[in-house]
Design a protein around this motif. Structure first.
Motif, PDB file in Angstrom:
ATOM      1  N   THR A 127      36.833  20.547  66.308  1.00  0.00           N
ATOM      2  CA  THR A 127      37.688  21.355  65.432  1.00  0.00           C
ATOM      3  C   THR A 127      38.553  22.320  66.225  1.00  0.00           C
ATOM      4  O   THR A 127      39.738  22.513  65.920  1.00  0.00           O
ATOM      5  CB  THR A 127      36.822  22.133  64.424  1.00  0.00           C
ATOM      6  N   GLN A 128      37.957  22.928  67.280  1.00  0.00           N
ATOM      7  CA  GLN A 128      38.716  23.885  68.090  1.00  0.00           C
ATOM      8  C   GLN A 128      39.880  23.200  68.804  1.00  0.00           C
ATOM      9  O   GLN A 128      41.000  23.710  68.825  1.00  0.00           O
ATOM     10  CB  GLN A 128      37.776  24.535  69.118  1.00  0.00           C
ATOM     11  N   VAL A 129      39.603  22.015  69.394  1.00  0.00           N
ATOM     12  CA  VAL A 129      40.672  21.292  70.089  1.00  0.00           C
ATOM     13  C   VAL A 129      41.758  20.875  69.103  1.00  0.00           C
ATOM     14  O   VAL A 129      42.954  21.004  69.360  1.00  0.00           O
ATOM     15  CB  VAL A 129      40.081  20.069  70.818  1.00  0.00           C
ATOM     16  N   TRP A 130      41.320  20.375  67.941  1.00  0.00           N
ATOM     17  CA  TRP A 130      42.299  19.924  66.947  1.00  0.00           C
ATOM     18  C   TRP A 130      43.140  21.078  66.426  1.00  0.00           C
ATOM     19  O   TRP A 130      44.359  20.956  66.290  1.00  0.00           O
ATOM     20  CB  TRP A 130      41.547  19.244  65.805  1.00  0.00           C
ATOM     21  N   LEU A 131      42.489  22.212  66.175  1.00  0.00           N
ATOM     22  CA  LEU A 131      43.226  23.377  65.683  1.00  0.00           C
ATOM     23  C   LEU A 131      44.190  23.914  66.733  1.00  0.00           C
ATOM     24  O   LEU A 131      45.305  24.348  66.405  1.00  0.00           O
ATOM     25  CB  LEU A 131      42.258  24.473  65.247  1.00  0.00           C
ATOM     26  N   ALA A 132      43.765  23.882  68.014  1.00  0.00           N
ATOM     27  CA  ALA A 132      44.646  24.359  69.079  1.00  0.00           C
ATOM     28  C   ALA A 132      45.891  23.482  69.176  1.00  0.00           C
ATOM     29  O   ALA A 132      47.017  23.971  69.320  1.00  0.00           O
ATOM     30  CB  ALA A 132      43.902  24.383  70.407  1.00  0.00           C
ATOM     31  N   GLY A 133      45.688  22.139  69.098  1.00  0.00           N
ATOM     32  CA  GLY A 133      46.835  21.244  69.130  1.00  0.00           C
ATOM     33  C   GLY A 133      47.751  21.442  67.936  1.00  0.00           C
ATOM     34  O   GLY A 133      48.976  21.435  68.071  1.00  0.00           O
ATOM     35  N   ARG A 134      47.137  21.611  66.742  1.00  0.00           N
ATOM     36  CA  ARG A 134      47.949  21.835  65.552  1.00  0.00           C
ATOM     37  C   ARG A 134      48.734  23.147  65.649  1.00  0.00           C
ATOM     38  O   ARG A 134      49.898  23.218  65.249  1.00  0.00           O
ATOM     39  CB  ARG A 134      47.048  21.866  64.312  1.00  0.00           C
ATOM     40  N   TYR A 135      48.091  24.174  66.183  1.00  0.00           N
ATOM     41  CA  TYR A 135      48.773  25.462  66.297  1.00  0.00           C
ATOM     42  C   TYR A 135      49.945  25.361  67.272  1.00  0.00           C
ATOM     43  O   TYR A 135      51.034  25.866  67.003  1.00  0.00           O
ATOM     44  CB  TYR A 135      47.790  26.525  66.762  1.00  0.00           C
ATOM     45  N   GLU A 136      49.708  24.683  68.390  1.00  0.00           N
ATOM     46  CA  GLU A 136      50.782  24.532  69.376  1.00  0.00           C
ATOM     47  C   GLU A 136      51.939  23.740  68.791  1.00  0.00           C
ATOM     48  O   GLU A 136      53.113  24.097  68.975  1.00  0.00           O
ATOM     49  CB  GLU A 136      50.218  23.830  70.616  1.00  0.00           C
ATOM     50  N   ALA A 137      51.635  22.649  68.047  1.00  0.00           N
ATOM     51  CA  ALA A 137      52.694  21.852  67.434  1.00  0.00           C
ATOM     52  C   ALA A 137      53.444  22.651  66.373  1.00  0.00           C
ATOM     53  O   ALA A 137      54.667  22.557  66.256  1.00  0.00           O
ATOM     54  CB  ALA A 137      52.092  20.588  66.814  1.00  0.00           C
ATOM     55  N   TRP A 148      61.784  17.619  72.400  1.00  0.00           N
ATOM     56  CA  TRP A 148      60.646  16.905  72.996  1.00  0.00           C
ATOM     57  C   TRP A 148      59.706  17.898  73.631  1.00  0.00           C
ATOM     58  O   TRP A 148      60.134  18.904  74.224  1.00  0.00           O
ATOM     59  CB  TRP A 148      61.135  15.893  74.035  1.00  0.00           C
ATOM     60  N   HIS A 149      58.415  17.595  73.472  1.00  0.00           N
ATOM     61  CA  HIS A 149      57.401  18.502  73.997  1.00  0.00           C
ATOM     62  C   HIS A 149      56.276  17.668  74.594  1.00  0.00           C
ATOM     63  O   HIS A 149      55.949  16.581  74.098  1.00  0.00           O
ATOM     64  CB  HIS A 149      56.852  19.406  72.880  1.00  0.00           C
ATOM     65  N   ALA A 150      55.692  18.204  75.624  1.00  0.00           N
ATOM     66  CA  ALA A 150      54.583  17.501  76.271  1.00  0.00           C
ATOM     67  C   ALA A 150      53.343  17.561  75.393  1.00  0.00           C
ATOM     68  O   ALA A 150      53.241  18.353  74.459  1.00  0.00           O
ATOM     69  CB  ALA A 150      54.295  18.118  77.649  1.00  0.00           C
ATOM     70  N   ALA A 151      52.383  16.693  75.647  1.00  0.00           N
ATOM     71  CA  ALA A 151      51.121  16.680  74.905  1.00  0.00           C
ATOM     72  C   ALA A 151      50.391  18.005  75.079  1.00  0.00           C
ATOM     73  O   ALA A 151      50.529  18.677  76.104  1.00  0.00           O
ATOM     74  CB  ALA A 151      50.241  15.529  75.387  1.00  0.00           C
ATOM     75  N   PRO A 152      49.604  18.437  74.066  1.00  0.00           N
ATOM     76  CA  PRO A 152      48.881  19.722  74.192  1.00  0.00           C
ATOM     77  C   PRO A 152      47.941  19.732  75.392  1.00  0.00           C
ATOM     78  O   PRO A 152      47.388  18.707  75.792  1.00  0.00           O
ATOM     79  CB  PRO A 152      48.090  19.791  72.871  1.00  0.00           C
ATOM     80  N   SER A 153      47.784  20.888  75.935  1.00  0.00           N
ATOM     81  CA  SER A 153      46.888  21.060  77.094  1.00  0.00           C
ATOM     82  C   SER A 153      45.451  20.973  76.604  1.00  0.00           C
ATOM     83  O   SER A 153      44.915  21.920  76.021  1.00  0.00           O
ATOM     84  CB  SER A 153      47.160  22.397  77.778  1.00  0.00           C
ATOM     85  N   VAL A 154      44.820  19.821  76.862  1.00  0.00           N
ATOM     86  CA  VAL A 154      43.503  19.573  76.303  1.00  0.00           C
ATOM     87  C   VAL A 154      42.416  20.309  77.065  1.00  0.00           C
ATOM     88  O   VAL A 154      41.509  20.908  76.471  1.00  0.00           O
ATOM     89  CB  VAL A 154      43.219  18.052  76.277  1.00  0.00           C
ATOM     90  N   PHE A 155      42.471  20.300  78.392  1.00  0.00           N
ATOM     91  CA  PHE A 155      41.342  20.822  79.174  1.00  0.00           C
ATOM     92  C   PHE A 155      41.078  22.312  78.914  1.00  0.00           C
ATOM     93  O   PHE A 155      39.933  22.700  78.633  1.00  0.00           O
ATOM     94  CB  PHE A 155      41.583  20.562  80.667  1.00  0.00           C
ATOM     95  N   PRO A 156      42.093  23.187  78.960  1.00  0.00           N
ATOM     96  CA  PRO A 156      41.786  24.605  78.641  1.00  0.00           C
ATOM     97  C   PRO A 156      41.282  24.773  77.209  1.00  0.00           C
ATOM     98  O   PRO A 156      40.385  25.573  76.960  1.00  0.00           O
ATOM     99  CB  PRO A 156      43.135  25.310  78.859  1.00  0.00           C
TER     100      PRO A 156
END
Length: 667
Positions: free
Chosen positions: A23-33, A241-249
């Motif tokens: 959920t945290q990773v998904w929410l971080a990606g959604r927030y960044e997008a 265009w935007h790069a993929a979300p930073s997954v590792f951090p």
């Protein structure tokens, strides 16, 4: 149990941690997008605002070309200066009201676009834009069109036509041509980022001009904004265009956060589980104590049986009802000790059928007879329902029992009181009619006396001692026959009174409407002859018999007819007619009804009297008891019918009541 609980908690912990991480990773990606999309939409709105400002400034500059009434040469010089400053403009023309070219200037930043003299043709965008501008009295933009270039390429163009108005009249037009690629390049591109591209499209999505991005990423975001102009509407579209979300951090952050939350959650769950268990144990103890107190206070007997008919539970009220102790009943099966021996076989057969599931107990309950330990019988009302456990399985039957001995005794007393009240009312009615009876009996008795005296005179010997002649004997025979007829007439009057007041068994039976009236018509006609009332009886043909208590309904008819005739006992009322009618009432497939009506043409019923008309012991007559209409309504409602009254037009009152019709069942 403890190991299973610990395993459950660990499973919960792992599931919670994994869920929190994902959920945290998904929410971080959604927030960044969402942040990228929001910035792109803001950039699009800013770009459209810049375009509006630039186009408005160009309109002011084009309007300023005509200031001071310039000649053609000075106008072309000013237009050339404007084209040099505004690179998005390709050329500017001055046309008269007939759209003929008077002067023009070309942009020094790009090659010349064709012959200006050909642009005033009926099918050109210039003519369409200027026609609309003259109609609205303001600037109008044309639709975009493709203009080939000398180098073999081309560009999308759009024209704006500005009417020149003086003294309220159009003196000509200024036409300026926009090169849409240059508009994007000079007015929009400077504010774009390196990862964004801008384009003009039509409302259907057709791309007209494009300024491309230098660097592209793996994900594209799009924002659109309408750029509406008088006469034309464009859509400004920005792609980013935007790069993929930073997954590792994000994963590390989510993992640490999830572990912390999971540890705290486990502690909270353990504490809450322990408190919940203690509270459940306390609530269970309270519930058991409450149930025990409730069962001990009930006057309704409760009994539970399993699927084999064995008693598994009885409450104190049931034990007090039958006189047996709980240990004498629990575990017992058919025949049960409180079954009367004469009914044991019947009850046993009924229990076998019910336990087999072939017959469900009626929801409204059923009546039976039980036997106390001392051998006395008493009636009970039984209500049974299936016992369903927590898993939804049928495990037995729960029954509730009511001792209805006292209820039956009260019902019997009430029935006897009702019978006595009915008999008293009938006697009171006959008492009120005593004068009518004496008048009716005086006539046949006087006739009997007259015929008897005449017969004696005919039988007496003459002065010469001669016997009666044959003619005298024939007259005596005729007189005796008249005596017999008058005696029979008096007997009928006495019999009708006797039949009315005698007590008969109250039972409902099919009775024809004609038979009901035949029983009371002699008494009705006694009062009718005295008061000068004409009785009209109308019974619809083909009516089924009424299912009723004959004696009680006869009293209802007599009470209503007597009241009707008394209401017409007024010298000013002529003629006096009593209408008695029977017809079918509104019925359905389940039950039919007959409607009886008694109508008079009297003085009617006042509103204040109508409110208390059916109140017991309420009467408007000094000699009345006030029970007649109250008893009538009680009798009708006991039959399931309804008694009501209404005003009759032009005068009088009609009383109507309904009785159930008898339906014969096919053999």
């Amino acid at each position: 149990m403890g190991a299973w609980r610990r395993w459950s908690l660990w499973t919960l912990l792992v599931t919670l941690v994994a869920g929190m991480l994902v959920t945290q990773v998904w929410l971080a990606g959604r927030y960044e997008a969402s942040q990228v999309q929001s910035r792109l939409e803001r950039d699009t709105a800013d770009a459209v605002a810049d375009l509006r400002s630039a186009f408005a400034q160009n309109l002011q500059s084009l309007q300023a070309l005509q200031s001071g009434g310039p000649d053609l040469a000075s106008w072309e010089a000013r237009a050339a200066e404007l084209l040099t400053a505004r690179r998005e403009l390709a050329h500017i023309e001055w046309r008269d009201t007939q759209l003929q070219l008077r002067a023009h200037a070309e942009s020094p930043h790009r090659p010349q676009y064709g012959d200006p003299g050909m642009r005033s043709s009926p099918h050109s965008e210039t003519m369409l834009a200027c026609t609309n501008a003259g109609r609205i009295g303001g600037p109008s933009y044309s639709s975009s069109y493709f203009q080939p270039l000398p180098d073999g390429l081309g560009a999308e163009m759009m024209e704006v036509c500005l009417p020149l108005i003086a003294d309220g009249r159009t003196r000509g037009f200024v036409v300026a041509t926009y090169a849409l690629p240059t508009v994007l390049h000079d007015l929009v591109a400077p504010s774009l980022q390196r990862t964004q591209e801008a384009s003009f499209t039509e409302t259907d999505g057709t791309r007209l001009a494009l300024v491309g991005a230098v660097r592209r990423g793996t994900r594209m975001f799009t924002a659109q904004q309408l750029f509406d102009l008088p006469g034309n509407t464009l859509v400004l579209r920005l792609n980013g265009w935007h790069a993929a979300p930073s997954v590792f951090p994000n994963v590390l952050t989510a993992l640490v956060t999830g572990m912390s939350i999971a540890l705290v959650s486990v502690l909270v769950v353990l504490v809450r589980d322990n408190r919940r268990r203690l509270r459940a144990e306390r609530d269970l103890g309270d519930a058991l104590a409450f149930r025990k107190a409730m069962e001990d206070s009930l006057v309704t007997g409760l009994r539970a049986r399993d699927l084999y008919g064995r008693i598994t539970y009885v409450n104190p009220a049931f034990c007090d009802m039958v006189g047996f102790a709980p240990d004498e009943l629990v575990g017992q099966s058919s025949p049960l000790p409180y079954w009367p021996p004469e009914h044991a076989q019947e009850y046993g057969d009924r229990q076998i059928v019910r336990l087999s599931g072939q017959l469900q107990p009626p929801r409204e309950g059923y009546e039976s007879t039980f036997m106390r330990k001392d051998g006395t019988r008493f009636p009970v009302m039984i209500y049974e329902a299936p016992l369903i456990n927590a898993k939804g399985l049928h495990t037995g039957w729960m029954g509730s029992f009511l001792d209805v001995s006292e209820q039956r005794r009260v019902e019997e007393l009430s029935r006897a009181s009702q019978e006595r009240l009915q008999a008293t009312a009938r006697l009171a009615t006959v008492g009120e009619m005593a004068s009518l009876l004496s008048h009716e009996l005086n006539q046949p008795l006087a006739a009997i006396a007259s015929y008897a005296n005449g017969s004696l005179n005919l039988l007496a010997p003459t002065a010469g001692g001669q016997a009666p002649s044959p003619q005298d004997l024939q007259d005596v025979r005729t007189g005796v026959q008249r005596i017999a007829q008058q005696a029979e007439r008096a007997g009928r009057v006495i019999k009708s009174v006797h039949d009315f007041i005698r007590r008969r068994d109250q039972s409902r039976e099919p009775v024809a409407a004609q038979d009901l009236f035949d029983a009371v018509l002699p008494l009705i006609r006694l009062q009718a002859r005295k008061t000068g009332v004409r009785v009209v009886l109308d019974i619809a043909p083909g009516l089924p018999p009424a299912l009723c208590d004959r004696t009680m309904v006869e009293q209802v008819l007599l009470n209503l007819t007597r009241n009707a005739m008394q209401s017409m006992d007024d010298p000013q009322i002529h003629p006096r007619v009593l209408d008695l009618r029977v017809c079918r009432a509104a019925s359905n497939a389940a039950r039919g009804w007959l409607e009886f009506s008694v109508a008079d043409i009297g003085n009617g019923i006042a509103d204040e009297v109508a409110e208390r008309l059916f109140t017991p012991f309420y009467t408007t007559r000094a000699e009345g008891m006030g029970l007649g209409l109250s008893l009538c309504r009680t009798v009708v409602e006991q039959h399931g019918g309804h008694l009501h009254h209404a005003a009759r037009q032009p005068r009088g009152t009609v009383f109507t009541f309904t009785l159930p019709a008898h339906h014969e069942t096919a053999p």
